[in-house]
Structures are given as C-alpha cells and as structure tokens.
Write a protein that holds these residues in place. Structure first.
Motif, mmCIF file in Angstrom:
data_model
loop_
_atom_site.group_PDB
_atom_site.id
_atom_site.type_symbol
_atom_site.label_atom_id
_atom_site.label_comp_id
_atom_site.label_asym_id
_atom_site.label_seq_id
_atom_site.Cartn_x
_atom_site.Cartn_y
_atom_site.Cartn_z
ATOM 1 N N SER A 89 59.915 37.940 46.276
ATOM 2 C CA SER A 89 59.027 39.086 46.413
ATOM 3 C C SER A 89 57.659 38.678 45.897
ATOM 4 O O SER A 89 57.532 38.258 44.741
ATOM 5 C CB SER A 89 59.572 40.272 45.615
ATOM 6 O OG SER A 89 58.653 41.343 45.648
ATOM 7 N N THR A 91 53.817 39.888 45.115
ATOM 8 C CA THR A 91 53.002 41.087 44.935
ATOM 9 C C THR A 91 51.580 40.691 44.555
ATOM 10 O O THR A 91 51.342 39.633 43.990
ATOM 11 C CB THR A 91 53.551 42.002 43.828
ATOM 12 O OG1 THR A 91 53.534 41.290 42.589
ATOM 13 C CG2 THR A 91 54.977 42.439 44.129
ATOM 14 N N LEU A 92 50.674 41.570 44.876
ATOM 15 C CA LEU A 92 49.279 41.418 44.468
ATOM 16 C C LEU A 92 48.996 42.548 43.482
ATOM 17 O O LEU A 92 49.332 43.694 43.752
ATOM 18 C CB LEU A 92 48.342 41.495 45.673
ATOM 19 C CG LEU A 92 48.551 40.410 46.723
ATOM 20 C CD1 LEU A 92 47.683 40.689 47.939
ATOM 21 C CD2 LEU A 92 48.224 39.049 46.148
ATOM 22 N N GLU A 93 48.382 42.206 42.377
ATOM 23 C CA GLU A 93 48.115 43.196 41.338
ATOM 24 C C GLU A 93 46.639 43.215 41.024
ATOM 25 O O GLU A 93 45.963 42.192 41.141
ATOM 26 C CB GLU A 93 48.921 42.857 40.068
ATOM 27 C CG GLU A 93 50.415 42.860 40.300
ATOM 28 C CD GLU A 93 51.182 42.392 39.073
ATOM 29 O OE1 GLU A 93 50.554 42.055 38.055
ATOM 30 O OE2 GLU A 93 52.415 42.367 39.151
ATOM 31 N N PRO A 94 46.129 44.362 40.596
ATOM 32 C CA PRO A 94 44.704 44.408 40.250
ATOM 33 C C PRO A 94 44.404 43.524 39.042
ATOM 34 O O PRO A 94 45.257 43.338 38.165
ATOM 35 C CB PRO A 94 44.453 45.879 39.905
ATOM 36 C CG PRO A 94 45.784 46.530 39.804
ATOM 37 C CD PRO A 94 46.807 45.620 40.410
ATOM 38 N N LEU A 95 43.218 42.960 39.041
ATOM 39 C CA LEU A 95 42.778 42.150 37.907
ATOM 40 C C LEU A 95 42.516 43.063 36.722
ATOM 41 O O LEU A 95 41.997 44.160 36.875
ATOM 42 C CB LEU A 95 41.494 41.393 38.254
ATOM 43 C CG LEU A 95 41.620 40.338 39.333
ATOM 44 C CD1 LEU A 95 40.226 39.782 39.674
ATOM 45 C CD2 LEU A 95 42.532 39.214 38.879
ATOM 46 N N ARG A 96 42.878 42.583 35.548
ATOM 47 C CA ARG A 96 42.565 43.320 34.326
ATOM 48 C C ARG A 96 41.283 42.743 33.757
ATOM 49 O O ARG A 96 41.093 41.544 33.781
ATOM 50 C CB ARG A 96 43.702 43.151 33.308
ATOM 51 C CG ARG A 96 44.919 43.936 33.707
ATOM 52 C CD ARG A 96 46.021 43.695 32.691
ATOM 53 N NE ARG A 96 47.109 43.075 33.452
ATOM 54 C CZ ARG A 96 47.681 41.937 33.166
ATOM 55 N NH1 ARG A 96 47.354 41.259 32.109
ATOM 56 N NH2 ARG A 96 48.630 41.440 33.921
#
Length: 99
Positions: A89, A91-96
């Motif tokens: 899987s 996923t792409l996550e927003p940058l912190r």
C-alpha cells in the motif's frame, strides 16, 4: 587556526542545503523500508535466504535492502510484499512543517 563549530551548528548548516536535505530524506526512506522488511521477515521466522528465494532474489540483495542500501522500485516492493504475505500500500501524506 579556524574556530571549531559544535556538531549541532555544523549539522544545521549542512542540512540547510537543498541537496543535503533530499539525500537525508532518501536515506530515511531506504532505512525505514529495509527495517519494515526485516521486521516482517523475522516475524515469519524466515532467513534472508528464504525470503530471497520466495521473492526471486539473491540473499545478498535482501541483506543490502534490509540495511537501507538500495532504493527499491515499486515492482520490487510488490515482490517483497507478496513474499512476506503482505499487500503493498503506497500512500502520500502532507508534509509537516519543521519548526
């Protein structure tokens, strides 16, 4: 003689360069993927050679991957996931923001 800087200051200077940050991020990804594969392999009670055989690889390739030495392709991750009885899987996550 030039004044010596503390490591924290030198590290901050190095990490402020875009190329260094990108290299660090790539190394982090390789390390985390390798660690995840090693952890799952050990949970299944497999040796590196057994995982290599299941995935159609050679044992040194598994060792190198687990050590974070290579950046895998998606097809390689799919082969490893299947050999580890997992589903890949991505996923792409927003940058912190780092403060």
């Amino acid at each position: 003689m030039a004044e010596r800087k503390p490591w924290s200051e030198k590290r901050a200077e190095i990490m402020s360069r875009p190329d260094a940050r990108a290299g660090y991020e790539a190394a982090r990804i390789r390390f985390e993927l390798g660690e995840a594969v090693r952890t799952r392999r050990e949970q299944l009670g497999l040796t590196q050679a057994e995982l290599a055989q299941r995935a159609g690889l050679l044992q040194p390739a598994v060792a190198c991957f687990e050590a974070g030495g290579t950046m895998p392709t998606i097809p390689l991750l799919e082969r490893l996931a299947k050999a580890l009885e997992l589903r890949l899987s991505v996923t792409l996550e927003p940058l912190r923001e780092v403060g």
